[in-house]
Write a protein that holds these residues in place. Structure first.
Motif, PDB file in Angstrom:
ATOM      1  N   VAL A  88       0.811  -1.213   0.000  1.00 58.56           N
ATOM      2  CA  VAL A  88       0.000   0.000   0.000  1.00 58.56           C
ATOM      3  C   VAL A  88       0.852   1.275   0.000  1.00 58.56           C
ATOM      4  O   VAL A  88       0.568   2.195  -0.774  1.00 58.56           O
ATOM      5  N   LEU A  91       1.871   2.296  -3.553  1.00 56.06           N
ATOM      6  CA  LEU A  91       0.878   2.506  -4.603  1.00 56.06           C
ATOM      7  C   LEU A  91       0.818   3.980  -4.986  1.00 56.06           C
ATOM      8  O   LEU A  91       0.896   4.859  -4.130  1.00 56.06           O
ATOM      9  N   PRO A  93      -0.825   7.526  -6.010  1.00 57.22           N
ATOM     10  CA  PRO A  93      -2.087   8.157  -5.589  1.00 57.22           C
ATOM     11  C   PRO A  93      -3.195   7.901  -6.611  1.00 57.22           C
ATOM     12  O   PRO A  93      -2.913   7.773  -7.812  1.00 57.22           O
ATOM     13  N   ALA A  94      -4.426   7.867  -6.134  1.00 60.57           N
ATOM     14  CA  ALA A  94      -5.560   7.626  -7.032  1.00 60.57           C
ATOM     15  C   ALA A  94      -5.838   8.816  -7.914  1.00 60.57           C
ATOM     16  O   ALA A  94      -5.529   9.908  -7.706  1.00 60.57           O
TER      17      ALA A  94
END
Length: 94
Positions: A88, A91, A93-94
């Protein structure tokens, strides 16, 4: 360090059920102790198969010692241990 641990045990054919149940009770107490110490983060029963646990320990040596210390250790017919890595934080950023 996180580890995924899958343990499958079998009752020996020549062991009386009462003796097996006593070992199971000892196992549950030992697992509860490891959980209370923060060594086990999560514990799942795989119906009809075995147990899957997520351990949080210092290193592989401690992981080996914890498994070996379990009352049912000599009855494990399958032991799978895998180091886990938390993806996590890496990952995007969205």
């Amino acid at each position: 360090m996180l580890f995924s641990v899958r343990l499958i045990s079998r009752q020996p054919h020549d062991m009386p059920p009462e003796q097996w149940q006593a070992i199971v009770a000892d196992q549950l107490r030992a697992v509860r102790s490891q959980y209370d110490q923060g060594k086990i983060r999560a514990l799942y029963r795989e119906a009809g198969v075995g147990v899957l646990a997520i351990y949080d320990v210092a290193d592989a040596r401690e992981m080996d010692q914890l498994i070996a210390s379990l009352p049912m250790a000599r009855y494990f017919v399958e032991t799978s241990v895998h180091a886990l890595w938390d993806m996590v934080p890496s990952l995007p950023p969205a």
